[in-house]
Write a protein that holds these residues in place. Structure first.
Motif, short mmCIF file in Angstrom:
data_model
loop_
_atom_site.label_atom_id
_atom_site.label_comp_id
_atom_site.label_asym_id
_atom_site.label_seq_id
_atom_site.Cartn_x
_atom_site.Cartn_y
_atom_site.Cartn_z
N GLY A 183 33.56 26.27 39.41
CA GLY A 183 34.80 26.70 38.76
C GLY A 183 35.90 27.09 39.72
N TYR A 184 35.61 27.37 40.98
CA TYR A 184 36.62 27.81 41.95
C TYR A 184 36.11 27.52 43.36
CZ TYR A 184 33.35 31.74 41.77
OH TYR A 184 32.21 32.48 41.77
N SER A 185 37.06 27.47 44.28
CA SER A 185 36.70 27.24 45.69
C SER A 185 36.42 28.58 46.36
CB SER A 185 37.85 26.52 46.41
OG SER A 185 39.03 27.31 46.34
N ALA B 237 37.59 34.38 47.58
CA ALA B 237 37.80 33.30 46.61
C ALA B 237 38.93 33.72 45.67
CB ALA B 237 36.51 33.04 45.84
N PRO B 238 39.60 32.75 45.03
CA PRO B 238 39.67 31.33 45.43
C PRO B 238 40.36 31.17 46.79
CG PRO B 238 40.46 31.68 43.17
CD PRO B 238 40.36 33.03 43.81
N GLU C 164 31.79 35.79 41.21
CA GLU C 164 31.84 35.15 39.89
C GLU C 164 32.14 36.17 38.80
OE1 GLU C 164 28.95 32.72 36.77
OE2 GLU C 164 28.23 33.23 38.78
N ILE D 242 35.99 37.01 38.99
CA ILE D 242 36.92 35.93 38.66
C ILE D 242 36.77 35.50 37.20
CG2 ILE D 242 37.50 33.51 39.15
CD1 ILE D 242 36.93 34.07 42.08
N ASN D 243 35.54 35.35 36.73
CA ASN D 243 35.32 34.88 35.36
C ASN D 243 35.17 36.02 34.35
OD1 ASN D 243 35.40 32.25 36.31
ND2 ASN D 243 33.17 32.14 36.58
#
Length: 787
Positions: free
Chosen positions: A529-531, A553-554, A585, A588-589
């Motif tokens: 989902g992301y770098s 991240a990202p 994670e 971010i999510n």
């Protein structure tokens, strides 16, 4: 005629009278105007100043979720002047469910000015604090029966969740040092002891209020003085919002269960702390109430040190995460370029020095050296930097330039986080090595290039390194508080700190960190989902290595930079990478996928077996204290016995010496001298006789040539005389000086004196026999001459 004596007396008497009047005036001025002691006692009889405590400011996370709030509590105050002779002690103790001994001890402590310096029998003193609602309601019904006792309402802290104990801190009763440092506090007040509660104490505490009550001659409250005209209302403390994410913090503490170490997450653009985990941690709710002292004592004795905030106080070798800062330094200084390649034959090998490395392609350039975490590349880079005499005049200059790069990245000094107890870490310079080694070269310090040796960083500094790389060359001082109600943050939490590294250098490092996640040492951290950019570290230790991970991240729009440090966790990919990737994670999510939730549960169950098996209990500490006390008593008794034995032995020696001296004086003849001189006289007479015999022999040789037979016998006589003289010299006692006799111990002198007394009768006949032999020799010589 004037009587001058009478005039002088009048002057003296008038001066004395004036002096007395002046003294009285000064004393009255001091009592009535300068001092307020009597005014206070008079006011205390007519007024009762009741302090109203303000509500302490609440604390929330970045999303507005309540973390710390207030809960009402009640304190029992006492005015000792009013209760004297009017209190039913037994009934009072039953109402509060305490013993009479507790009551007596508490009153003694209140009146003890060494423990309670602000004591006054006319003012309220704290008797019992933090009374529960149930106890308060039962006591309030009987309060009228206990003159001199009052109830004072206050608020105590309560924690919504059992998280972020090291960040939030706790509140406890003020110490004597706190009272001396700030006049605001009085005995019984509360103050922040750790974390945000301590750092932002003045903002959170608010301002006290005072309510003046009027009472009659019997001490009964009649109401407010002048309808509250002179009352002061309390001002509540300011509310504080933290940059902390409560869900991210809870996940970090869950993942670090059964491990020692720290996790720090930072928002790169603002420098706000998103999560700060120190493992092991504790429940902040255990630090409230009467049992606070017990829990704090238990945690202090725990060998795992749960009260230590490892995120800002732990100083560790950063391991390979430090290579990113080295790459920026070498590239900016022109020591390496994107095309520079260094060999790596299972490590760095030069002039007998070997620094090991795992297998990978060789020679290697900058980006893959970060991806594969090559030790040899950074050892060669530091060696060429410190050995470059075209760019740096001396080794010391090159070393100091390297140090300046490290300091600009936030290493070696405190970053200035708004929490108490931050440590600075360690970055060596040329002066340090001059003092440590006197003579040193680039190979002597080669280990610092890979984050080992003398280099030490805190987990906060490693996380700040990730934020600096994410920002491409700058950082903002990390801070916990996001905003304060009605007040601006300190300017230092807004300013940007630019490093000495170039933008191109940071871009090369980011490329290497991205490559590490895609197919290098951080391959397990990749997410669709992301770098993500990351760097692992395996910090060498005396025991098992520490597991380290640093990343952000990202990559293009960084929202989070994180550092994970697990003590004795092994390789960076064992613990650091899974914990760091799960927390990234989560932030971010906003949640974990079902698969990642299962991974988090697995990491939570993976506990590390450390050397200590269980915490040190209170019974163990008491037992150790008793053993130490017994040993010290035994040692002291041994020393006393040894001293007594030595004193007795000396007394016995002195007594024996006295007895032997008395016996010696009795046995020794009075006319005989203490030192014999006979041997010296006999030696002199023997020499004279030898000279005479030589002269006689020469004369006999000239007169009688026919006396050859006699001449043959004479040497025999000479030899006999020589042998006799040697025997005499052996038998003769040596003459001793008085000083030598005094220096030797008394026992030896006594034994020698006894032997001399025994030998005297034996020596006399020998001397007679010697004299007779000499006479025989003389007679023989006369006969020979006649012949």
């Amino acid at each position: 005629m004037k009587n001058y004596d009478l005039e002088k007396r009048r002057l003296v008497l008038s001066a004395v009278a004036i002096g007395i009047v002046v003294i009285y005036i000064i004393r009255l001025f001091a009592l009535q105007i300068a001092s307020d002691d009597y005014r206070k006692s008079a006011d205390s009889n007519a007024f009762l100043k009741k302090i109203e405590f303000p509500s302490r400011g609440s604390i929330t996370d970045r999303n507005g979720k309540l973390l710390v709030f207030n809960q009402p509590a009640y304190d029992i105050m006492v005015v000792t002047n009013e209760m004297k002779g009017h209190l039913d002690t037994l009934e009072f103790c039953k109402a509060l469910n305490i013993t009479k001994a507790d009551f007596i001890n508490r009153m003694a402590n209140i009146k003890d000015r060494s423990k309670n310096p602000g004591y006054s029998r006319f003012t309220q003193q704290l008797f019992l604090s933090q009374l529960s609602d149930k106890d308060f309601s039962a006591f309030q019904e009987k309060l009228y029966r206990f003159p001199g006792f009052y109830i004072q309402k206050r608020s105590v802290r309560q924690y919504q969740r059992a998280i972020a104990a090291h960040v939030l801190g706790d509140v406890a009763e003020v110490s004597q040092g706190d009272i001396e440092e700030d006049e605001y506090y009085q005995p019984g007040d509360y103050i922040g002891k750790m974390g945000v509660e301590r750092e932002y104490e003045k903002d959170l505490r608010g301002v006290k209020g005072v309510q003046i009550l009027l009472r009659d001659a019997h001490g009964q409250i009649q109401g407010r003085y002048q309808n509250g005209k002179y009352d002061q209302r309390p001002h509540p403390g300011r509310d504080i919002q933290l940059g902390l994410d409560a869900e991210l913090q809870a996940l970090g503490e869950r993942l670090m269960e059964g491990k020692l170490g720290a996790v720090v997450a930072i928002e790169p653009k603002t420098g706000q702390i998103l999560a700060m985990v120190s493992a092991p941690t504790f429940d902040p709710r255990s630090m409230i109430g009467k049992l606070r002292g017990k829990y704090q004592r238990d945690m202090t004795l725990d060998p795992a040190k749960p009260l230590l905030n490892r995120a800002i106080m732990g100083q560790y070798p950063p391991g390979s995460t430090f290579k990113t800062g080295q790459a920026v330094t070498y590239f900016t200084e022109g020591i390496v370029t994107d095309s520079t390649r260094y060999p790596c034959h299972h490590g760095f090998n030069f002039k007998g020095l070997h620094v090991g490395c795992h297998a990978h392609a060789s020679p290697i350039s900058l980006v893959p050296s970060i991806s594969t975490s090559c030790n040899s590349y950074y050892c060669w880079g530091l060696y060429h930097m410190l050995s470059n005499r075209r760019k740096y005049k001396t080794l010391e200059d090159a070393m100091n330039v390297w140090r300046d790069y490290m300091v600009s990245m936030g290493f070696g000094y405190k970053l200035g986080i708004d929490l108490p107890g931050e440590k600075r870490g360690m970055i060596p310079n040329a002066k340090f090595y001059d003092n440590a080694f006197k003579k040193w070269n680039p190979l002597s310090v080669i280990s610092i290039s890979i984050g080992q040796g003398e280099v030490n960083l805190t987990p906060l500094q490693i996380a700040n390194l990730g934020a600096t790389i994410a920002n491409r060359g700058y950082y903002i001082a990390p801070h916990v508080v996001r905003s304060i109600q009605g007040k601006k943050l300190d300017k230092k939490y807004v300013e940007k700190h630019h490093t000495k590294g170039s933008l191109r250098a940071y871009q090369e490092v980011i490329a290497g960190m991205v490559s590490s996640v895609r197919g290098g040492t951080c391959a397990h951290a990749v997410h669709p989902g992301y770098s993500l950019a990351g760097k692992t570290g395996t910090a060498q230790n005396r025991g098992k290595d520490h597991s380290v991970f640093m990343g952000f991240a990202p990559v293009d729009t960084p929202k989070i930079a994180i550092a994970v440090y697990v003590e004795n966790g092994g390789f960076g990919a064992d613990y650091g990478v899974p914990i760091g990737s799960l927390m990234i994670e989560q932030y971010i999510n906003g949640k974990l996928t079902p698969g990642d939730e299962a991974r988090a549960a697995a990491v939570q169950k993976r506990h590390i077996a450390y050397s200590f098996k269980r915490p040190l209990s209170r019974a163990d500490s008491l037992r150790l204290d008793s053993i130490k006390r017994v040993n010290t008593i035994r040692d002291s008794l041994k020393k006393v016995k040894e001293k007594q034995d030595l004193a007795d032995a000396e007394k016995l020696k002195e007594a024996k010496a006295r007895k032997e001296a008395e016996e010696k004086e009795k046995k020794q003849p009075q006319n005989e001298p203490a030192i014999r001189v006979e041997p010296e006289t006999t030696v002199k007479t023997e020499k004279k006789e030898k000279d005479k015999e030589g002269d006689k022999k020469e004369k006999e040789k000239e007169k009688n040539k026919d006396s050859r037979k006699e001449n043959k016998e004479k040497p025999k006589v000479k030899e006999k005389s020589k042998e006799q003289s040697k025997d005499k010299a052996k038998e003769q006692p040596k003459v001793k000086s008085k000083e030598q006799a005094k220096e030797k111990p008394k026992e030896q002198s006594k034994t020698k004196s006894k032997e001399q007394v025994k030998d005297k009768p034996k020596e006399q006949p020998k001397e007679k026999s010697k004299g007779q032999s000499n006479d025989k020799q003389k007679s023989k010589e006369k006969v020979n001459r006649a012949k």
